[in-house]
Write a protein that holds these residues in place. Structure first.
Motif, PDB file in Angstrom:
ATOM      1  N   VAL A 166      32.423  39.716  24.847  1.00 37.99           N
ATOM      2  CA  VAL A 166      32.803  40.644  25.913  1.00 37.99           C
ATOM      3  C   VAL A 166      33.403  39.884  27.089  1.00 37.99           C
ATOM      4  O   VAL A 166      34.416  40.300  27.680  1.00 37.99           O
ATOM      5  CB  VAL A 166      31.573  41.464  26.371  1.00 37.99           C
ATOM      6  N   ALA A 167      32.794  38.764  27.449  1.00 39.02           N
ATOM      7  CA  ALA A 167      33.307  37.977  28.573  1.00 39.02           C
ATOM      8  C   ALA A 167      34.728  37.497  28.296  1.00 39.02           C
ATOM      9  O   ALA A 167      35.603  37.541  29.179  1.00 39.02           O
ATOM     10  CB  ALA A 167      32.388  36.791  28.836  1.00 39.02           C
ATOM     11  N   VAL A 168      34.998  37.057  27.060  1.00 41.15           N
ATOM     12  CA  VAL A 168      36.339  36.600  26.703  1.00 41.15           C
ATOM     13  C   VAL A 168      37.327  37.760  26.755  1.00 41.15           C
ATOM     14  O   VAL A 168      38.442  37.639  27.305  1.00 41.15           O
ATOM     15  CB  VAL A 168      36.333  35.951  25.308  1.00 41.15           C
ATOM     16  N   ALA A 169      36.943  38.920  26.199  1.00 37.36           N
ATOM     17  CA  ALA A 169      37.843  40.081  26.188  1.00 37.36           C
ATOM     18  C   ALA A 169      38.155  40.548  27.603  1.00 37.36           C
ATOM     19  O   ALA A 169      39.300  40.885  27.920  1.00 37.36           O
ATOM     20  CB  ALA A 169      37.203  41.210  25.383  1.00 37.36           C
ATOM     21  N   LEU A 170      37.148  40.581  28.467  1.00 41.21           N
ATOM     22  CA  LEU A 170      37.378  41.000  29.844  1.00 41.21           C
ATOM     23  C   LEU A 170      38.240  39.992  30.592  1.00 41.21           C
ATOM     24  O   LEU A 170      39.070  40.365  31.443  1.00 41.21           O
ATOM     25  CB  LEU A 170      36.040  41.191  30.560  1.00 41.21           C
ATOM     26  N   THR A 171      38.070  38.707  30.306  1.00 39.14           N
ATOM     27  CA  THR A 171      38.875  37.681  30.962  1.00 39.14           C
ATOM     28  C   THR A 171      40.347  37.818  30.579  1.00 39.14           C
ATOM     29  O   THR A 171      41.247  37.658  31.419  1.00 39.14           O
ATOM     30  CB  THR A 171      38.363  36.286  30.598  1.00 39.14           C
ATOM     31  N   LEU A 172      40.615  38.129  29.301  1.00 37.36           N
ATOM     32  CA  LEU A 172      41.994  38.313  28.860  1.00 37.36           C
ATOM     33  C   LEU A 172      42.620  39.538  29.510  1.00 37.36           C
ATOM     34  O   LEU A 172      43.829  39.567  29.770  1.00 37.36           O
ATOM     35  CB  LEU A 172      42.048  38.444  27.337  1.00 37.36           C
ATOM     36  N   THR A 173      41.811  40.560  29.779  1.00 40.71           N
ATOM     37  CA  THR A 173      42.327  41.771  30.420  1.00 40.71           C
ATOM     38  C   THR A 173      42.513  41.573  31.920  1.00 40.71           C
ATOM     39  O   THR A 173      43.531  41.940  32.497  1.00 40.71           O
ATOM     40  CB  THR A 173      41.364  42.948  30.170  1.00 40.71           C
ATOM     41  N   SER A 174      41.484  41.011  32.558  1.00 46.06           N
ATOM     42  CA  SER A 174      41.542  40.774  34.003  1.00 46.06           C
ATOM     43  C   SER A 174      40.779  39.491  34.299  1.00 46.06           C
ATOM     44  O   SER A 174      39.548  39.487  34.228  1.00 46.06           O
ATOM     45  CB  SER A 174      40.930  41.954  34.775  1.00 46.06           C
ATOM     46  N   PRO A 175      41.472  38.414  34.615  1.00 45.74           N
ATOM     47  CA  PRO A 175      40.778  37.141  34.881  1.00 45.74           C
ATOM     48  C   PRO A 175      39.736  37.256  35.986  1.00 45.74           C
ATOM     49  O   PRO A 175      38.693  36.602  35.924  1.00 45.74           O
ATOM     50  CB  PRO A 175      41.915  36.204  35.281  1.00 45.74           C
ATOM     51  N   VAL A 176      40.017  38.109  36.978  1.00 42.56           N
ATOM     52  CA  VAL A 176      39.061  38.244  38.079  1.00 42.56           C
ATOM     53  C   VAL A 176      37.749  38.857  37.586  1.00 42.56           C
ATOM     54  O   VAL A 176      36.649  38.347  37.843  1.00 42.56           O
ATOM     55  CB  VAL A 176      39.661  39.093  39.214  1.00 42.56           C
ATOM     56  N   LEU A 177      37.851  39.953  36.837  1.00 40.38           N
ATOM     57  CA  LEU A 177      36.648  40.597  36.314  1.00 40.38           C
ATOM     58  C   LEU A 177      35.975  39.719  35.261  1.00 40.38           C
ATOM     59  O   LEU A 177      34.750  39.665  35.179  1.00 40.38           O
ATOM     60  CB  LEU A 177      37.000  41.959  35.708  1.00 40.38           C
ATOM     61  N   GLY A 178      36.765  39.064  34.447  1.00 39.62           N
ATOM     62  CA  GLY A 178      36.188  38.174  33.452  1.00 39.62           C
ATOM     63  C   GLY A 178      35.387  37.056  34.088  1.00 39.62           C
ATOM     64  O   GLY A 178      34.286  36.706  33.628  1.00 39.62           O
ATOM     65  N   LEU A 179      35.932  36.510  35.183  1.00 43.59           N
ATOM     66  CA  LEU A 179      35.210  35.454  35.898  1.00 43.59           C
ATOM     67  C   LEU A 179      33.917  35.988  36.503  1.00 43.59           C
ATOM     68  O   LEU A 179      32.884  35.304  36.488  1.00 43.59           O
ATOM     69  CB  LEU A 179      36.103  34.867  36.987  1.00 43.59           C
ATOM     70  N   ALA A 180      33.954  37.222  36.986  1.00 40.87           N
ATOM     71  CA  ALA A 180      32.743  37.832  37.547  1.00 40.87           C
ATOM     72  C   ALA A 180      31.664  37.987  36.478  1.00 40.87           C
ATOM     73  O   ALA A 180      30.472  37.747  36.720  1.00 40.87           O
ATOM     74  CB  ALA A 180      33.074  39.187  38.165  1.00 40.87           C
TER      75      ALA A 180
END
Length: 563
Positions: A166-180
């Motif tokens: 999930v963290a990887v998928a969210l980072t690919l979609t939005s680096p800011v949210l993925g980093l959070a």
């Protein structure tokens, strides 16, 4: 299913020696000797948890496709993908339950077996090395804690893999949210860490109090009739109430810490979810992410509470398992007093003579010898005559002319039997209790029952020899239990039999019959009876009277006065 779960361990003899150097070493040994259930549970845990993580992302994509002007084909495709993920999760979940139960059953079964094997090895030594309550608690609560740890492994590995995905998928979609997510979720897990050590310490304190309470309860139940006879029942009941209150307070202390741990497992990931939703909403308003991506981020952040709560459960379960495995290792590290000599001497064939140079006890081979000693010395004397480890210095006891500590332990246990008031009856049928797994000559069981005057005891039970005995023979009177224990000892037909007060719980008429019949049955075999009964002395071939002094191990031989 249960047969498949336990087949891999087969019999206690096939279980390898346990790694008891420490709790983590023992848990790793359990996993190593049969890794298949854990590996299968881990794989199915991933297949069960990953669809849960992907469904919010798929639904978010379906929402974006529904709002697009390209038609409904994309919506149907992503909806079918969500359906497929749901079916995969259902199938994997069913398999995960099977695999997790298999891993738990493996840990339970093997731990039970290594504990039973260790108890058998220690034999009478166990009583002086560990409290009975500790042994009982290890065989019940500690074994369950270890099994629970193996049950949670599959879900925990699946949760970790899904959280990373999930963290990887969210980072690919939005680096800011993925980093959070990459910062917030590990921080939530690490925030639980400081609570684990206090929980473990309080669990250890509760476990210690439970062992003390179990030991006291066993002692009180075993001596209940005596306590009632001397008016001590109320005093011991009050003592047990105080101990039980200490157990309660220790449990409440551990429960409070566990509650804080559970609260942290909800509160900390909740903070992460709130932060991610707030940040995602800001990005959606700015047009950085779409509405579908916002829904996906919300669903994914809500899902992340599950891996965190699973990690919390795993941390708590492993903390309890570490305490339990430590207790099990403590028992496994105990060593028996009897050590196999480097060059064991064989015992002579036939009846075995017994001689103790320190106390002056002499028992001729094939004869009935009665030893009369002060009541407070009987148990120690029986230990001295039957256990090599009971001698603090050089062993002065000889069996068949062989020093007791030079005899092979296996041969000694097969040819010498000590039976006394500490012997108990186990649960099972009367026939199984008396004969065990060994084949007996025809009529041997009937002769042993007759010699112990226990035929009427068996006949009075519904089902006779096939009647079921509860553990300890609780449904029997003290005299009935003693006669069955004596029959069991006589049926074993050892070359040297040492009996401690074998007729203390029967009346004089019954005792007279038992004395006469035992003397006849044991003719030609060596029998030593420690008792002050005049009936036994009258039937003896040889009587030894021991004064109160000297203590076992002394060299003054005037204490033994044959007559």
């Amino acid at each position: 299913m249960s047969n498949r779960l336990f087949d891999a361990s087969v019999a206690p003899a096939s279980v390898p020696e346990a790694e008891a150097s420490g709790p983590w070493a023992y848990l790793w040994w359990l996993a190593r000797i049969r890794p298949r259930p854990l590996l299968l549970a881990a794989l199915l845990g991933v297949l069960w948890m990953v669809p849960l993580a992907l469904i919010p992302l798929v639904l978010g994509r379906a929402i974006d496709e529904a709002g697009a002007a390209t038609g409904q084909a994309g919506l149907y495709l992503w909806s079918l993908a969500a359906l497929g993920l749901g079916l995969l999760q259902a199938v994997a979940g069913a398999g995960l339950i099977q695999a997790a139960v298999g891993a738990e059953a493996h840990a339970l079964s093997v731990t039970h077996r290594v504990l039973v094997r260790q108890v058998v090895r220690l034999g009478a030594t166990l009583r002086g090395k560990a409290r009975s309550g500790d042994v009982a608690a290890s065989a019940s609560a500690d074994v369950d804690s270890i099994g629970n740890a193996f049950e949670v492994v599959g879900r925990t590995i699946g949760a970790v893999v899904a959280a990373v995905l999930v963290a990887v998928a969210l980072t690919l979609t939005s680096p800011v949210l993925g980093l959070a997510v990459l910062i917030g979720v590990p921080a939530a897990v690490l925030g639980i860490g400081p609570l684990l050590r206090p929980l473990q310490e309080r669990d250890e304190a509760q476990r210690e109090q439970m062992g003390i309470a179990t030991s006291q309860a066993g002692d009180i139940v075993a001596g209940l009739r005596i306590l009632r006879g001397i008016g001590g029942e109320a005093r011991f009941a009050e003592r047990f109430r105080r101990t039980s209150q200490q157990v309660r307070r220790a449990g409440e202390s551990a429960g409070r810490m566990e509650a804080w741990l559970q609260a942290a497992g909800v509160f900390l990931p909740g903070l992460v979810t709130v932060g991610i939703v707030w940040l995602g909403a800001r990005l959606a308003l700015n047009g950085t992410i779409t509405a579908g991506e916002l829904v996906a981020f919300y669903g994914a952040s809500a899902f992340l509470t599950l891996p965190v709560s699973t990690a919390t459960e795993a941390a708590e379960t492993l903390s309890l398992a570490k305490v339990a495995a430590g207790r099990v290792c403590t028992l496994l590290r105990l060593t028996p007093e009897t050590v196999r000599p480097e060059d064991p001497a064989p015992l002579p064939a036939g009846a075995l003579a017994l001689a103790d140079a320190d106390t002056g006890v002499q028992a001729a081979a094939g004869r009935l010898t009665v030893i009369t000693a002060p009541a407070d010395r009987v148990g120690d004397l029986a230990d001295r005559l039957s256990r090599p480890g009971a001698h603090p210095g050089p062993c002065a006891v000889r069996i068949g002319g062989v020093p007791l500590d030079r005899a092979d332990p296996d041969e000694l246990s097969a040819r010498l039997l000590r039976s006394g008031p500490a012997d108990i009856l186990f649960s099972g049928t009367v026939r199984e209790e008396l004969t065990g797994a060994s084949a007996r000559p025809p009529g041997a069981l009937d002769r042993a029952l007759s010699a112990a005057d226990a035929t009427d005891v068996v006949e009075a039970l519904p089902g006779g020899l096939d009647a079921w005995l509860d553990e300890g023979g609780r449904a029997l009177s003290g005299g009935q239990r003693q006669r069955l224990v004596l029959a069991r000892a006589l049926l074993a037909a050892p070359d040297l039999l040492i009996l401690e007060d074998p007729t203390a719980s029967v009346d004089a008429h019954t005792e007279a019959r038992i004395v006469e019949r035992v003397a006849a049955l044991r003719a030609g075999r060596t029998t030593v009876v420690l008792t002050d009964s005049p009936l036994w002395r009258a039937a003896a071939d040889h009587v030894v009277r021991l004064d109160a002094e000297p203590a076992p191990g002394a060299t003054d031989r005037s204490a033994g006065v044959p007559s």
